[in-house]
Design a protein around this motif. Structure first.
Motif, PDB file in Angstrom:
ATOM      1  N   ALA A   1      36.887  19.705  79.761  1.00 22.23           N
ATOM      2  CA  ALA A   1      38.318  19.966  79.578  1.00 22.23           C
ATOM      3  C   ALA A   1      38.976  18.931  78.673  1.00 22.23           C
ATOM      4  O   ALA A   1      39.767  19.278  77.779  1.00 22.23           O
ATOM      5  N   SER A   2      38.657  17.664  78.889  1.00 20.71           N
ATOM      6  CA  SER A   2      39.295  16.604  78.092  1.00 20.71           C
ATOM      7  C   SER A   2      38.792  16.607  76.651  1.00 20.71           C
ATOM      8  O   SER A   2      39.593  16.516  75.709  1.00 20.71           O
ATOM      9  N   ILE A   3      37.488  16.745  76.470  1.00 25.25           N
ATOM     10  CA  ILE A   3      36.932  16.786  75.109  1.00 25.25           C
ATOM     11  C   ILE A   3      37.379  18.053  74.387  1.00 25.25           C
ATOM     12  O   ILE A   3      37.800  18.016  73.227  1.00 25.25           O
ATOM     13  N   GLY A   4      37.309  19.187  75.097  1.00 21.95           N
ATOM     14  CA  GLY A   4      37.719  20.454  74.497  1.00 21.95           C
ATOM     15  C   GLY A   4      39.206  20.492  74.195  1.00 21.95           C
ATOM     16  O   GLY A   4      39.627  20.997  73.147  1.00 21.95           O
ATOM     17  N   GLY A   5      40.017  19.952  75.101  1.00 20.83           N
ATOM     18  CA  GLY A   5      41.460  19.927  74.883  1.00 20.83           C
ATOM     19  C   GLY A   5      41.840  19.086  73.683  1.00 20.83           C
ATOM     20  O   GLY A   5      42.660  19.491  72.860  1.00 20.83           O
ATOM     21  N   ASP A   6      41.228  17.909  73.563  1.00 23.33           N
ATOM     22  CA  ASP A   6      41.505  17.045  72.413  1.00 23.33           C
ATOM     23  C   ASP A   6      41.059  17.696  71.109  1.00 23.33           C
ATOM     24  O   ASP A   6      41.717  17.561  70.078  1.00 23.33           O
ATOM     25  N   SER A   7      39.935  18.394  71.160  1.00 23.18           N
ATOM     26  CA  SER A   7      39.428  19.058  69.952  1.00 23.18           C
ATOM     27  C   SER A   7      40.360  20.194  69.527  1.00 23.18           C
ATOM     28  O   SER A   7      40.606  20.391  68.329  1.00 23.18           O
ATOM     29  N   LEU A   8      40.877  20.944  70.501  1.00 27.75           N
ATOM     30  CA  LEU A   8      41.828  22.012  70.187  1.00 27.75           C
ATOM     31  C   LEU A   8      43.105  21.421  69.601  1.00 27.75           C
ATOM     32  O   LEU A   8      43.667  21.961  68.640  1.00 27.75           O
ATOM     33  N   ASN A   9      43.547  20.311  70.175  1.00 27.78           N
ATOM     34  CA  ASN A   9      44.727  19.605  69.686  1.00 27.78           C
ATOM     35  C   ASN A   9      44.516  19.184  68.234  1.00 27.78           C
ATOM     36  O   ASN A   9      45.403  19.356  67.378  1.00 27.78           O
ATOM     37  N   PHE A  10      43.332  18.649  67.953  1.00 31.07           N
ATOM     38  CA  PHE A  10      42.986  18.232  66.589  1.00 31.07           C
ATOM     39  C   PHE A  10      43.005  19.435  65.649  1.00 31.07           C
ATOM     40  O   PHE A  10      43.498  19.347  64.523  1.00 31.07           O
ATOM     41  N   PHE A  11      42.487  20.557  66.133  1.00 35.26           N
ATOM     42  CA  PHE A  11      42.464  21.784  65.339  1.00 35.26           C
ATOM     43  C   PHE A  11      43.890  22.225  64.979  1.00 35.26           C
ATOM     44  O   PHE A  11      44.165  22.608  63.849  1.00 35.26           O
ATOM     45  N   PHE A  12      44.795  22.167  65.957  1.00 36.11           N
ATOM     46  CA  PHE A  12      46.200  22.513  65.702  1.00 36.11           C
ATOM     47  C   PHE A  12      46.780  21.618  64.607  1.00 36.11           C
ATOM     48  O   PHE A  12      47.489  22.079  63.710  1.00 36.11           O
ATOM     49  N   GLY A  13      46.469  20.318  64.707  1.00 36.93           N
ATOM     50  CA  GLY A  13      46.977  19.379  63.710  1.00 36.93           C
ATOM     51  C   GLY A  13      46.463  19.682  62.323  1.00 36.93           C
ATOM     52  O   GLY A  13      47.191  19.574  61.333  1.00 36.93           O
ATOM     53  N   LYS A  14      45.187  20.073  62.232  1.00 34.54           N
ATOM     54  CA  LYS A  14      44.581  20.389  60.936  1.00 34.54           C
ATOM     55  C   LYS A  14      45.164  21.654  60.325  1.00 34.54           C
ATOM     56  O   LYS A  14      45.406  21.737  59.125  1.00 34.54           O
ATOM     57  N   LYS A  15      45.378  22.660  61.185  1.00 31.22           N
ATOM     58  CA  LYS A  15      45.777  23.973  60.687  1.00 31.22           C
ATOM     59  C   LYS A  15      47.277  24.099  60.442  1.00 31.22           C
ATOM     60  O   LYS A  15      47.699  24.702  59.459  1.00 31.22           O
TER      61      LYS A  15
ATOM     62  N   THR B   1      39.422  26.473  92.636  1.00 32.67           N
ATOM     63  CA  THR B   1      40.066  25.171  92.427  1.00 32.67           C
ATOM     64  C   THR B   1      39.501  24.494  91.184  1.00 32.67           C
ATOM     65  O   THR B   1      40.241  23.874  90.413  1.00 32.67           O
ATOM     66  N   TYR B   2      38.199  24.620  90.983  1.00 31.73           N
ATOM     67  CA  TYR B   2      37.573  24.004  89.812  1.00 31.73           C
ATOM     68  C   TYR B   2      38.201  24.521  88.519  1.00 31.73           C
ATOM     69  O   TYR B   2      38.501  23.743  87.603  1.00 31.73           O
ATOM     70  N   LEU B   3      38.397  25.822  88.456  1.00 32.05           N
ATOM     71  CA  LEU B   3      38.967  26.427  87.255  1.00 32.05           C
ATOM     72  C   LEU B   3      40.424  26.010  87.063  1.00 32.05           C
ATOM     73  O   LEU B   3      40.865  25.741  85.940  1.00 32.05           O
ATOM     74  N   ILE B   4      41.175  25.942  88.160  1.00 32.62           N
ATOM     75  CA  ILE B   4      42.592  25.553  88.092  1.00 32.62           C
ATOM     76  C   ILE B   4      42.734  24.130  87.564  1.00 32.62           C
ATOM     77  O   ILE B   4      43.556  23.862  86.674  1.00 32.62           O
ATOM     78  N   LEU B   5      41.930  23.210  88.095  1.00 35.05           N
ATOM     79  CA  LEU B   5      42.014  21.815  87.656  1.00 35.05           C
ATOM     80  C   LEU B   5      41.497  21.656  86.229  1.00 35.05           C
ATOM     81  O   LEU B   5      42.021  20.841  85.460  1.00 35.05           O
ATOM     82  N   PHE B   6      40.481  22.444  85.876  1.00 36.97           N
ATOM     83  CA  PHE B   6      39.994  22.451  84.497  1.00 36.97           C
ATOM     84  C   PHE B   6      41.133  22.828  83.551  1.00 36.97           C
ATOM     85  O   PHE B   6      41.349  22.184  82.517  1.00 36.97           O
ATOM     86  N   ALA B   7      41.875  23.876  83.921  1.00 38.71           N
ATOM     87  CA  ALA B   7      42.963  24.368  83.076  1.00 38.71           C
ATOM     88  C   ALA B   7      44.056  23.315  82.894  1.00 38.71           C
ATOM     89  O   ALA B   7      44.584  23.133  81.792  1.00 38.71           O
ATOM     90  N   ILE B   8      44.390  22.598  83.980  1.00 42.23           N
ATOM     91  CA  ILE B   8      45.444  21.584  83.900  1.00 42.23           C
ATOM     92  C   ILE B   8      45.054  20.472  82.931  1.00 42.23           C
ATOM     93  O   ILE B   8      45.846  20.077  82.068  1.00 42.23           O
ATOM     94  N   ILE B   9      43.830  19.962  83.061  1.00 44.31           N
ATOM     95  CA  ILE B   9      43.378  18.875  82.185  1.00 44.31           C
ATOM     96  C   ILE B   9      43.229  19.360  80.744  1.00 44.31           C
ATOM     97  O   ILE B   9      43.575  18.647  79.792  1.00 44.31           O
ATOM     98  N   PHE B  10      42.734  20.582  80.570  1.00 46.14           N
ATOM     99  CA  PHE B  10      42.566  21.131  79.225  1.00 46.14           C
ATOM    100  C   PHE B  10      43.920  21.314  78.537  1.00 46.14           C
ATOM    101  O   PHE B  10      44.099  20.944  77.371  1.00 46.14           O
TER     102      PHE B  10
ATOM    103  N   PHE C   1      53.326  16.129  79.814  1.00 47.87           N
ATOM    104  CA  PHE C   1      53.800  15.639  81.116  1.00 47.87           C
ATOM    105  C   PHE C   1      52.906  16.071  82.280  1.00 47.87           C
ATOM    106  O   PHE C   1      53.135  15.671  83.421  1.00 47.87           O
ATOM    107  N   LEU C   2      51.888  16.878  82.025  1.00 51.12           N
ATOM    108  CA  LEU C   2      51.004  17.310  83.109  1.00 51.12           C
ATOM    109  C   LEU C   2      50.180  16.114  83.614  1.00 51.12           C
ATOM    110  O   LEU C   2      49.879  15.197  82.854  1.00 51.12           O
ATOM    111  N   PRO C   3      49.823  16.109  84.903  1.00 49.63           N
ATOM    112  CA  PRO C   3      49.072  14.977  85.466  1.00 49.63           C
ATOM    113  C   PRO C   3      47.666  14.878  84.891  1.00 49.63           C
ATOM    114  O   PRO C   3      47.034  15.891  84.617  1.00 49.63           O
ATOM    115  N   GLY C   4      47.188  13.646  84.710  1.00 48.88           N
ATOM    116  CA  GLY C   4      45.854  13.446  84.192  1.00 48.88           C
ATOM    117  C   GLY C   4      45.069  12.502  85.082  1.00 48.88           C
ATOM    118  O   GLY C   4      44.283  12.936  85.928  1.00 48.88           O
ATOM    119  N   ASP C   5      45.308  11.201  84.924  1.00 48.22           N
ATOM    120  CA  ASP C   5      44.579  10.179  85.676  1.00 48.22           C
ATOM    121  C   ASP C   5      44.661  10.412  87.186  1.00 48.22           C
ATOM    122  O   ASP C   5      43.648  10.370  87.893  1.00 48.22           O
TER     123      ASP C   5
END
Length: 216
Positions: A78-92, A26-35, A45-49
């Motif tokens: 997940a949240s910090i890593g996801g935002d950083s990956l998002n930023f990376f996509f924007g840069k590249k 469950t930990y990994l599944i929820l990590f994946a959703i937030i990431f 549209f995925l759930p967060g809060d």
């Protein structure tokens, strides 16, 4: 879309099913959703809060043998890593992604424009504020990157935002999620969380239209 809405509104019962079915996974599944919510850019549209709130509520119930500290740790990563990956996509790839034949279909230009307007208005603080706003939080890291914002400055605001967001959402779920009234009206509580989180975006939209009308 109907399945997604049902999952969000009845997220407590769905999480119980996930815990009963997958146990420690469950930990990994929820990590994946937030990431993925922010990291993949195309799944705003995925759930967060509500997911953090519900997960913390289950952790407070000894029946499910879940650890709140593990949840806090994985949600932060997940949240910090996801935002950083998002930023990376924007840069590249920048705006090339929004016009891509396949990925462009999943990114609404209107949502991207709202995020860009939000970032232009609030600058660096938009990175912090957006973490508390569904949809917009998915696009602000991307917009920041395409605005030649430095990652070192981005991550400073992003980490403080994610820490605050995770502690507020999990803290509320852990301490209030198992109150009888909240448990009996969990769908309404989740709906309330969604409505409250959308208020800043609605106010911004109204102010934007009022400003446009005055200029006209």
């Amino acid at each position: 879309m109907g399945t997604l809405i049902d999952f969000v509104l009845h997220i407590d019962s769905h999480l119980v099913n996930i815990v009963n079915t997958f146990g420690g996974w469950t930990y990994l599944i929820l990590f994946a959703i937030i990431f993925i919510e922010t990291g993949a850019v195309i799944f705003p549209f995925l759930p967060g809060d509500s997911l953090l709130f519900a997960a913390a509520a289950l952790a407070a119930n000894p029946t499910y043998h879940l650890n709140i500290w593990i949840f806090i740790a994985i949600f932060l990563i997940a949240s910090i890593g996801g935002d950083s990956l998002n930023f990376f996509f924007g840069k590249k790839v920048g705006n090339v992604l929004t016009t891509h034949q396949l990925f462009g279909k999943f990114i609404k230009q209107s949502d991207l424009n709202k995020a860009r307007g939000f970032f232009d208005k609030y600058g660096a603080m938009a990175i912090f504020l957006a973490r508390f706003m569904p949809i917009i939080r998915t696009f602000v890291p991307f917009v920041a990157a395409t605005s030649n914002f430095s990652y070192s400055k981005f991550v400073k605001y992003n980490v403080s935002a994610c820490v605050t967001w995770v502690l507020i959402c999990t803290g509320a779920g852990y301490f209030f999620g198992n109150i009888p009234f909240v448990k009996e009206h969990f769908s309404l509580v989740v709906l309330g969380i969604i409505v409250i989180s959308l208020i800043p975006a609605v106010i911004g939209l109204i102010k934007g239209k009022m400003s446009t009308s005055k200029e006209a």
